[in-house]
Design a protein around this motif. Structure first.
Motif, PDB file in Angstrom:
ATOM      1  N   ARG A 153       0.833  -1.214   0.000  1.00  0.00           N
ATOM      2  CA  ARG A 153       0.000   0.000   0.000  1.00  0.00           C
ATOM      3  C   ARG A 153       0.862   1.257   0.000  1.00  0.00           C
ATOM      4  N   GLU A 154       1.911   1.257   0.811  1.00  0.00           N
ATOM      5  CA  GLU A 154       2.811   2.423   0.851  1.00  0.00           C
ATOM      6  C   GLU A 154       3.483   2.627  -0.497  1.00  0.00           C
ATOM      7  N   HIS A 155       3.882   1.545  -1.127  1.00  0.00           N
ATOM      8  CA  HIS A 155       4.522   1.632  -2.443  1.00  0.00           C
ATOM      9  C   HIS A 155       3.551   2.213  -3.470  1.00  0.00           C
ATOM     10  N   GLU A 156       2.289   1.804  -3.403  1.00  0.00           N
ATOM     11  CA  GLU A 156       1.298   2.322  -4.339  1.00  0.00           C
ATOM     12  C   GLU A 156       1.067   3.819  -4.109  1.00  0.00           C
ATOM     13  N   GLN A 157       0.983   4.232  -2.868  1.00  0.00           N
ATOM     14  CA  GLN A 157       0.771   5.650  -2.574  1.00  0.00           C
ATOM     15  C   GLN A 157       1.936   6.500  -3.051  1.00  0.00           C
ATOM     16  N   ARG A 158       3.126   5.932  -2.955  1.00  0.00           N
ATOM     17  CA  ARG A 158       4.331   6.698  -3.306  1.00  0.00           C
ATOM     18  C   ARG A 158       4.602   6.703  -4.803  1.00  0.00           C
TER      19      ARG A 158
END
Length: 422
Positions: free
Chosen positions: A209-214
């Motif tokens: 999820r963090e990778h997608e947001q970034r």
């Protein structure tokens, strides 16, 4: 198509070929070893399997499989042939379990045959109406990952077993930073006590999820939820709640009923692993060809199916791998019914070396997932370089440029060719 189920077989027999095939048809429909009073002409007319065609092939002097209860004298010839049988839809309706028992049941045990292999399977349109098939397939998988063209470059969590949830997350973190499109659990890692499914999801999905947001990229992670039906439902729901978009099942292990029930429940793409495939396919005169086998799983509802890979570490030939992949991409039904096409998954010893040959063999299709373990993680310059090398190899193939030439301007590809290609 007619309202009859059709299956093709490769058979081998020392007996009269026509008679042996009639025994085969009788055993798999309304006949038995002797004619019964209840087996009327009318019943046979409506329910008997038909021998549609017999194409004699070569004869051999040694049986492919032992015949301990019907030993033959020296010098006996064993005739091979392609045989096509058909059944009325009324015999099994649209039940996948009964279909499987009909086309691949007791016939393997018939004394008349020293070899028998199911080659192909065609089902009436009624099966398209009865079974939902893939929920996502090729188009949906591309939508979920945001990858409009080119193969999905993926890998498997390695070591297969032994990692803890936190160690698994460490590997996933490196893969995410390396630019991977797809990550899957190994078929050996489902809900083991050292790495439980829920703890693994808890460790991995925050990173995704963090990778997608970034970055804006939603990497697809196929969590292996193989288990009993209730367990698969619970674990599917846990992946949904965590924001995942894919689950994986070992289809031979959970069975047609398990996959079809998961499909009815699922909100996620279903990644179908074919672990155990060799026991169904390795002998050329026994078992089932992928062309027939994959029909059942596409109807049951998987979105991806493993097909092995070119120059793999197993016993399967490249021709067989290519035929399997093409089968996944071939529609099961004609419009307006859904095609039920699924994404073939190439795996086993895959590196940048096979990209051009795979691309050519599929006629330029890039609708596939490539799962490379050592080909990514074993790249001399690290995981990110391994991911880029595969992507560059497929770009070269699509451009019609020799991989070595392309590597002169793409060092990751050049290093991969040097490290992995003989």
């Amino acid at each position: 198509m007619s309202e009859r189920i059709e299956a093709s077989y490769l058979v081998e027999t020392p007996f009269d070929l026509d008679q042996a095939c009639e025994v085969m048809a009788g055993e798999q429909s309304c006949g038995t070893f002797t004619r019964l009073a209840a087996e009327t002409d009318e019943l046979r007319h409506h329910h008997a399997a038909r021998v549609e065609s017999i194409e004699p092939l070569e004869s051999v002097t040694t049986p492919s499989l032992p015949m301990p209860t019907r030993p033959q004298p020296p010098g006996t010839l064993y005739q091979r042939a392609r045989v096509r049988l058909s059944w009325p839809l009324a015999n099994c309706g649209t039940s996948l379990a009964t279909l499987m028992a009909t086309v691949a049941g007791n016939l393997y045990e018939l004394k008349e045959f020293s070899g028998l292999r199911l080659l192909d399977l065609r089902v009436p349109d009624a099966f398209a109406d009865a079974w939902p098939g893939p929920q996502f397939g090729i188009t949906g998988t591309r939508y979920l990952t945001g990858i409009d063209s080119g193969p999905l470059i993926g890998t498997i969590i390695k070591p297969s077993v032994g990692l803890s949830p936190s160690q698994t997350a460490d590997v996933v973190s490196q893969l995410l930073e390396g630019g991977i499109d797809f990550i899957k659990d190994d078929e050996l890692q489902a809900n083991g006590p050292h790495n439980p499914l829920k703890e693994r999801v808890d460790a991995v999905m925050p990173l995704v999820r963090e990778h997608e947001q970034r970055t804006g990229r939603k990497v697809m992670v196929a969590f292996n939820i193989s288990g009993d039906v209730d367990e698969m439902r619970r674990h599917h729901d846990y992946v949904v709640q965590a924001g995942g978009n894919c689950v994986m099942v070992a289809v031979n292990a959970v069975g047609l009923a398990g996959v079809s029930e998961l499909r009815r429940h699922s909100e996620l793409a279903i990644h179908g692993h074919r672990a155990g495939w060799g026991m169904l396919s390795r002998h050329p005169l026994l078992g089932i060809d992928f062309a027939a086998w994959q029909v059942l799983w596409r109807l049951a509802g998987v979105d991806h199916l493993h097909v092995n890979g070119l120059d793999n570490k197993f016993s399967e030939s490249n021709d067989s791998v290519v035929a399997s992949a093409r089968a996944c991409l071939t529609p099961l039904f004609e419009p307006p019914r859904p095609a039920h096409t699924v994404m073939p998954v190439f795996s086993s010893n895959q590196t940048a070396c096979q990209a051009e040959a795979t691309w050519r063999a599929l006629g330029g299709s890039d609708d596939l997932i490539v799962t490379a373990g050592g080909g990514i993680m074993g790249h001399p310059d690290g995981i990110a370089a391994g991911v880029r090398s595969l992507r560059q190899a497929w770009q070269a193939a699509a451009l019609g440029v020799d991989a070595v030439q392309h590597g002169r301007e793409h060092p990751e590809l050049a290093r991969a060719l040097e490290a992995f290609c003989p």
